[in-house]
Design a protein around this motif. Structure first.
Motif, mmCIF file in Angstrom:
data_model
loop_
_atom_site.group_PDB
_atom_site.id
_atom_site.type_symbol
_atom_site.label_atom_id
_atom_site.label_comp_id
_atom_site.label_asym_id
_atom_site.label_seq_id
_atom_site.Cartn_x
_atom_site.Cartn_y
_atom_site.Cartn_z
ATOM 1 N N PHE A 139 0.826 -1.208 0.000
ATOM 2 C CA PHE A 139 0.000 0.000 0.000
ATOM 3 C C PHE A 139 0.862 1.260 0.000
ATOM 4 O O PHE A 139 0.586 2.219 -0.741
ATOM 5 C CB PHE A 139 -0.942 -0.006 1.203
ATOM 6 C CG PHE A 139 -1.898 1.147 1.225
ATOM 7 C CD1 PHE A 139 -2.705 1.430 0.125
ATOM 8 C CD2 PHE A 139 -2.006 1.961 2.343
ATOM 9 C CE1 PHE A 139 -3.596 2.499 0.138
ATOM 10 C CE2 PHE A 139 -2.892 3.030 2.364
ATOM 11 C CZ PHE A 139 -3.682 3.295 1.262
ATOM 12 N N LEU A 140 1.910 1.285 0.807
ATOM 13 C CA LEU A 140 2.818 2.435 0.808
ATOM 14 C C LEU A 140 3.482 2.606 -0.555
ATOM 15 O O LEU A 140 3.690 3.731 -1.020
ATOM 16 C CB LEU A 140 3.882 2.274 1.892
ATOM 17 C CG LEU A 140 3.557 2.779 3.288
ATOM 18 C CD1 LEU A 140 4.712 2.507 4.242
ATOM 19 C CD2 LEU A 140 3.225 4.265 3.268
ATOM 20 N N SER A 141 3.806 1.506 -1.194
ATOM 21 C CA SER A 141 4.399 1.570 -2.530
ATOM 22 C C SER A 141 3.452 2.235 -3.513
ATOM 23 O O SER A 141 3.840 3.102 -4.297
ATOM 24 C CB SER A 141 4.752 0.157 -3.013
ATOM 25 O OG SER A 141 5.219 0.175 -4.340
ATOM 26 N N HIS A 142 2.179 1.845 -3.456
ATOM 27 C CA HIS A 142 1.190 2.460 -4.355
ATOM 28 C C HIS A 142 0.996 3.935 -4.024
ATOM 29 O O HIS A 142 0.862 4.769 -4.935
ATOM 30 C CB HIS A 142 -0.142 1.725 -4.246
ATOM 31 C CG HIS A 142 -0.122 0.348 -4.858
ATOM 32 N ND1 HIS A 142 0.864 -0.068 -5.704
ATOM 33 C CD2 HIS A 142 -0.990 -0.697 -4.741
ATOM 34 C CE1 HIS A 142 0.619 -1.315 -6.088
ATOM 35 N NE2 HIS A 142 -0.505 -1.709 -5.518
ATOM 36 N N ILE B 40 -2.095 9.285 -3.901
ATOM 37 C CA ILE B 40 -3.058 8.929 -2.860
ATOM 38 C C ILE B 40 -4.423 8.525 -3.425
ATOM 39 O O ILE B 40 -4.984 7.500 -3.009
ATOM 40 C CB ILE B 40 -3.209 10.100 -1.859
ATOM 41 C CG1 ILE B 40 -1.881 10.342 -1.132
ATOM 42 C CG2 ILE B 40 -4.324 9.818 -0.853
ATOM 43 C CD1 ILE B 40 -1.887 11.564 -0.231
ATOM 44 N N PRO B 41 -5.020 9.275 -4.387
ATOM 45 C CA PRO B 41 -6.353 8.881 -4.869
ATOM 46 C C PRO B 41 -6.386 7.480 -5.470
ATOM 47 O O PRO B 41 -7.246 6.661 -5.113
ATOM 48 C CB PRO B 41 -6.682 9.950 -5.922
ATOM 49 C CG PRO B 41 -5.847 11.130 -5.535
ATOM 50 C CD PRO B 41 -4.587 10.562 -4.981
ATOM 51 N N ALA B 42 -5.444 7.165 -6.369
ATOM 52 C CA ALA B 42 -5.447 5.858 -7.027
ATOM 53 C C ALA B 42 -5.132 4.738 -6.042
ATOM 54 O O ALA B 42 -5.737 3.655 -6.100
ATOM 55 C CB ALA B 42 -4.438 5.847 -8.176
ATOM 56 N N ALA B 43 -4.191 4.978 -5.126
ATOM 57 C CA ALA B 43 -3.842 3.952 -4.147
ATOM 58 C C ALA B 43 -5.029 3.645 -3.235
ATOM 59 O O ALA B 43 -5.291 2.483 -2.911
ATOM 60 C CB ALA B 43 -2.646 4.402 -3.322
#
Length: 477
Positions: free
Chosen positions: A365-368, A374-377
């Protein structure tokens, strides 16, 4: 030999001409399969899923083509050439989750094109597998290609066979009986990571441990659903070998996830709850026996329990990812760029050494958050939790109950590994999304209506109208 090298270069640096060549090869393979009469998409998909264990390492076997990709392409060709009606007695109902997954996949593709990583193999295959486009596709197709008991039986056979191979390989690696490890590239210490541990065809112990647990979970599903007593015993044996094999991965996130998953899953079922102490005791005895019987194993275990460098890697990649997210909160630094661009966000700490430069973020999740914003992750996380959560929490038909509990256990281990590793491997990502689709079958698909028959079924929150031939249309309540 020149042709072999040509095919290998095609896989690493695909361009338009190469993709045409690959399409031609796939068409030839599909034609051969048709001539042989082997044209059931469920069977081809199941074999392709099992072959995902070798994804990314086919050239080390060596083979000129990635057989898992070929199997998926052939299965899709067969599925669309013959029509889904010939492959399944169910039809997909497109829900908002499908459009959300499509939007995420398209956004990350564009993000990677802008970052200049999609045209390279590492960016493209990460988009396919790690995000991933193929898991999203299997989430969509799972309810129809594995929609009935016979089709799921085919998948279980493939996973039990894969589980037997992975479990045997893990035991051979753990006991240092290298002559029994196949293919030979697994024992090549110059390849992959986590040398000295059971890492299987993935060349990574975390992927191996997660795959072992997934195979064990599905072997248990086979053991409680198959009718043949001999087949059930084989499935139980495979499940036991896989669970023991997890110990030899010497990976703490796998150990933690597997223990929690077994406690939660068995505790959630009254029939299994009373057997939990027996299973725990048996596990302790087996681990003790291996620690005593395998020379040097207790030293390796102690080293893994006290090893601090990997902890420092996580501290550094986590804080660097947070800095990258703060600097680029909307669109991120670019898909699959943290290993290069992310290095500028590392800082020396006053309490631990600076390590982890050039590594992926050891948290999915941190990678994304760092790479795609932030929106896409957050949308990706919402899609994952919604897909798996609704499948686990909503009761379905009795025949899918064992699959629901298997998904719960698999998801707990998946979260444990995703929290402490990049989880960049094809099979573990595919399995969790596909299982969510299979378990949520009745929400994501409907039975086909006979030709010429009108059927109207009211379902909350919306109605569902089936037109002649089984065409499905969801309507507002």
């Amino acid at each position: 030999m020149h042709t072999l090298h040509r095919y290998l270069s095609l896989l690493h640096h695909p361009n338009a001409a190469d993709l045409i060549v690959l399409a031609g090869i796939v068409a030839v393979v599909a034609s051969v399969l048709f001539l042989l009469g082997w044209s059931r998409p469920t069977t081809i998909f199941s074999i392709g899923i099992a072959l995902e264990a070798f994804s990314g390492n086919w050239r080390d076997i060596p083979l000129p083509l990635p057989l898992d990709r070929v199997a998926f392409l052939v299965a899709l060709l067969v599925l669309f050439a013959r029509g889904t009606a010939a492959a399944s007695d169910r039809r997909i109902v497109f829900r908002p989750i499908h459009f959300l997954l499509l939007a995420i996949a398209v956004y990350v593709l564009l993000n990677g094109l802008n970052a200049g990583t999609i045209e390279h193999s590492y960016g493209f295959y990460s988009w396919l597998d790690r995000l991933g486009a193929i898991p999203f596709l299997m989430f969509t197709l799972g309810p129809i290609i594995f929609g009935n008991q016979r089709q799921r039986h085919v998948l279980l056979v493939a996973m039990v066979v894969l589980g037997a191979y992975l479990g045997f390989t893990a035991l051979a690696e753990g006991a240092k009986v290298t002559a029994l490890v196949f293919p030979r590239y697994i024992e090549n210490q110059a390849l992959g990571i986590t040398q000295g541990r059971a890492r299987g065809p993935f060349l990574a112990s975390d992927a191996m441990g997660l795959a072992l647990f997934d195979c064990a979970a599905l072997a248990i599903v086979a053991a409680v659903t198959w009718t043949s007593r001999r087949a059930r015993w084989v499935a139980w044996a495979v499940a036991a070998v896989d669970l023991v094999g997890i110990f030899f991965t010497l990976t703490r996130s796998i150990w933690l996830g597997a223990i929690v998953a077994l406690l939660v899953t068995m505790g959630a079922q009254p029939r299994l709850r009373r057997r939990l102490p027996h299973v725990a005791a048996a596990g302790v005895v087996v681990v003790f026996v291996f620690l005593v019987a395998v020379p040097g194993l207790i030293t390796h275990v102690d080293h893994r329990l006290t090893y601090a460098n990997s902890v420092y890697d996580r501290y550094n990649t986590y804080t660097a990812a947070i800095r990258a997210m703060e600097a680029h909160p909307i669109f991120g630094i670019g898909w699959q760029t943290f290993e290069t661009v992310g290095q500028q966000y590392f800082r020396q700490s006053g309490t631990y050494p600076l390590t982890g430069l050039g590594l992926e973020v050891h948290d999915v999740f941190l990678s994304h958050l760092a790479e795609i914003g932030i929106p896409a992750a957050c949308l990706w996380l919402l899609a994952l939790l919604t897909s798996v959560g609704r499948a686990v929490l909503q009761r379905g038909p009795r025949e899918l109950e064992p699959w629901r509990y298997a998904l719960l256990a698999m998801f707990i281990v998946f979260v444990s590994v995703a929290t402490f590793s990049p989880l960049s491997y094809a099979l573990p990502n595919l399995m969790i999304w596909m299982m969510a689709g299979i378990v949520a079958r009745d929400r994501l698909s409907v039975p086909r209506a006979p030709a010429g028959v009108f059927v109207v079924a009211n379902r909350s929150p919306g109605g569902l109208v089936l037109f002649p031939g089984g065409t499905a249309l969801e309507v507002a309540p």
